[in-house]
Design an enzyme around this catalytic site. Structure first.
Site, PDB file in Angstrom:
ATOM      1  CD  GLU A   7      -2.556  -1.317   2.635  1.00  0.00           C
ATOM      2  OE1 GLU A   7      -2.727  -0.306   3.336  1.00  0.00           O
ATOM      3  OE2 GLU A   7      -3.004  -2.440   2.946  1.00  0.00           O
ATOM      4  CD  GLU A  10      -6.688  -2.079   1.333  1.00  0.00           C
ATOM      5  OE1 GLU A  10      -5.925  -1.107   1.405  1.00  0.00           O
ATOM      6  OE2 GLU A  10      -6.760  -2.961   2.206  1.00  0.00           O
ATOM      7  CD  GLU A  27      -0.398  -1.210   8.151  1.00  0.00           C
ATOM      8  OE1 GLU A  27      -0.836  -0.066   7.889  1.00  0.00           O
ATOM      9  OE2 GLU A  27      -1.074  -2.229   7.989  1.00  0.00           O
ATOM     10  CG  ASP A  68      -1.894  -5.151   9.823  1.00  0.00           C
ATOM     11  OD1 ASP A  68      -2.671  -5.769  10.563  1.00  0.00           O
ATOM     12  OD2 ASP A  68      -2.050  -5.119   8.578  1.00  0.00           O
ATOM     13  CG  HIS A 127      -9.879  -0.648   5.038  1.00  0.00           C
ATOM     14  ND1 HIS A 127     -10.020  -0.341   3.715  1.00  0.00           N
ATOM     15  CD2 HIS A 127      -8.526  -0.672   5.271  1.00  0.00           C
ATOM     16  CE1 HIS A 127      -8.841  -0.197   3.145  1.00  0.00           C
ATOM     17  NE2 HIS A 127      -7.917  -0.385   4.066  1.00  0.00           N
ATOM     18  CB  SER A 172      -7.941  -6.148   1.286  1.00  0.00           C
ATOM     19  OG  SER A 172      -7.842  -7.466   1.770  1.00  0.00           O
TER      20      SER A 172
HETATM   21  P1  PGA Z   1      -5.749  -7.109   4.532  1.00  0.00           P
HETATM   22  O1  PGA Z   1      -4.831  -5.849   4.225  1.00  0.00           O
HETATM   23  O2  PGA Z   1      -7.069  -6.642   4.955  1.00  0.00           O
HETATM   24  O3  PGA Z   1      -5.742  -7.843   3.215  1.00  0.00           O
HETATM   25  O4  PGA Z   1      -5.033  -7.878   5.619  1.00  0.00           O
HETATM   26  C1  PGA Z   1      -4.835  -4.680   4.979  1.00  0.00           C
HETATM   27  C2  PGA Z   1      -3.523  -4.451   5.653  1.00  0.00           C
HETATM   28  O5  PGA Z   1      -2.579  -5.257   5.535  1.00  0.00           O
HETATM   29  O6  PGA Z   1      -3.381  -3.467   6.353  1.00  0.00           O
HETATM   30 ZN    ZN Z   2      -1.213  -3.972   6.912  1.00  0.00          ZN
END
Ligand code: PGA
Ligand code: ZN
Length: 434
Positions: free
Chosen positions: A168, A209, A297, A324, A377, A379
């Site tokens: 991201e 996303e 992150e 995360d 959120h 994905s």
């Molecule tokens: P995910 O990605 O919802 O596919 O885990 C979001 C993130 O990694 O922050």
């Molecule tokens: Zn993440």
């Protein structure tokens, strides 16, 4: 008390099944004094291995094994039995019942998708019964801080089928004191980025996303495109707009070889690109030197506590380092990180832990330790804007909910606009880093 509870299987933004729960609370005859609220459960793709269990039916001939009928049944039978008649206003107690009825550490019995749907719907029904907005119900009368969006305008990793390895690339509108302004600035940059890509004959289709998902040579080139879009929109990079990256490094890590593999960069350059933990830190250091990166992150994978400590030592004084997959909204893992000085912020995803109370506990622990928190959120999302209210309720100051595109993402931004309007002159919007 909780009068009625009903779950059903619906579809999420990727077209995969997810759980929707309806909860009716109230005294007297339902329909006269009752309030019915609905909640929908999100689902990740780059899930951390320490997340709570998302129960999937594994019936290969239905939805490729991804059905959630078992989780739905768990709500309609075991959970309904346990919570019917209980006081919905006691969220902590309801969430304890959910944890107790499940009986495992990871919601592996009932499924976090079952428990979370109930937990969210109970909170929303209670807010309705109290006749106050959800953000005030969860956050009290002082909840007035709108979050700075981390807008994922360029998607890579496992959210898109392109050559971008880091998952991201986000913009953060920091140079304003008003949420609607922040949203406008970000949306303008998003549209300018689209024009820039189109001019170069690059793909303008979007990823999971809502960010664009073109083939790009490497992260440096992605950042250059974003810088150009910021400047073309008339904003000052760094001052008005910060950049945030979610590397989602657990997805890049090759356990056998003990290195991070960059398949897209390898494909674009014609030779295999590998980086070890130390090289990853150096890589981020150079990106942060050359671009106005303010937040990183999951720069390293979910088991690399040593690496995270080094990362925080090297970059923690001027970068927000968000865990995360490392923390999975779990106070045990967060407590460990705080003791080790392994990061300085936590990402909060309600379905990583499975109840609203446990997510609130994680935010509280983080803030007490001087960590920042970012409400997020998944994905795979739905039209449920729950996390917009949660972000204001917790005063987290930051929300990650995708590009200003795709209605499951905009559902959250639009809810924040409503909250901003509801708060009127009381609304606060602040740069979280100043
Ligand atoms: P995910 O990605 O919802 O596919 O885990 C979001 C993130 O990694 O922050
Ligand atoms: Zn993440």
């Amino acid at each position: 008390p909780i009068r009625k509870i009903h779950a059903r299987q619906v579809l999420d933004s990727r077209g995969n099944p997810t759980v929707e729960v309806e909860v009716t609370v109230g005294e007297g005859v339902i329909g006269i004094n009752g309030y019915t609220a609905r909640a929908m459960v999100p689902s990740g793709a780059s899930t951390g291995k320490f997340e709570a269990v998302e129960l999937r039916d594994q019936e290969k001939d239905k939805y490729l094994g991804l059905g959630v009928e078992k989780a739905v049944q768990n709500v309609n039978t075991k959970i309904a039995e346990a919570v019917l008649g209980e006081n919905a206003l006691n969220q902590m107690y309801i969430d304890q019942i959910l944890q107790y009825t499940d009986g495992t550490d990871n919601k592996g019995n009932l499924g976090a998708n079952a428990t979370l749907g109930v937990s969210m719907a109970v909170a929303r029904a209670s807010a309705m019964a109290m006749r106050i907005p959800l953000y005030q119900y969860l956050g009290g009368c002082h909840a007035s801080r709108l979050p700075v969006p981390m807008m994922n305008i360029l998607n890579g990793g496992c959210h898109a089928d392109n050559t971008v390895d880091l998952q991201e690339f986000m913009i953060m509108p920091l140079g304003t004191d008003c949420f609607p302004e922040a949203l406008r600035m970000s949306a303008e940059i998003y549209q300018h980025l689209k024009c820039i890509l189109r001019q170069r004959n690059m793909n303008t289709g979007v990823g999971d996303e809502g960010g664009f998902a073109p083939d790009v040579k490497d992260s440096r080139q992605v950042l250059e495109l974003i810088m150009e879009a910021i400047e073309k929109s008339g904003y000052q990079p760094g001052k008005e707009i910060g950049i945030a990256i979610d590397a989602a490094a657990s997805e890049l890590y090759d356990e056998e070889r003990g290195v991070y593999v960059f398949p897209g960069e390898s494909q674009m350059t014609g030779e295999e690109v590998l980086r070890d933990s130390g090289e990853m830190i150096h890589y981020y250091q150079t990106l942060a030197q050359d671009f106005p990166v303010v937040s990183l992150e999951d720069g390293l994978h979910e088991d690399d506590w040593e690496g995270w400590k080094n990362l925080t030592k090297a970059l923690g004084s001027h970068l927000q380092l968000v865990g995360d997959d490392l923390f999975v909204t779990n106070i045990k893992r967060l407590g460990c990180g705080i003791r080790l000085d392994a990061a300085n912020a936590i990402l909060i995803k309600v379905n990583q832990i499975g109840t609203v109370t446990e997510a609130l506990d994680a935010v509280e622990m983080a803030h007490r330790a001087g960590y920042r928190s970012v409400i997020s959120h998944r994905s795979g999302e739905t039209e449920d804007p729950f996390i917009a209210d949660l972000a204001v309720a917790t005063g987290a100051g930051q929300i990650k909910t995708g590009a200003p595109c795709r209605s499951e993402r905009n559902a959250k931004y639009n809810q924040l606009l409503r909250i901003h309007e509801h708060l009127g002159g009381l609304a606060i919007y602040q740069n979280p880093f100043s």
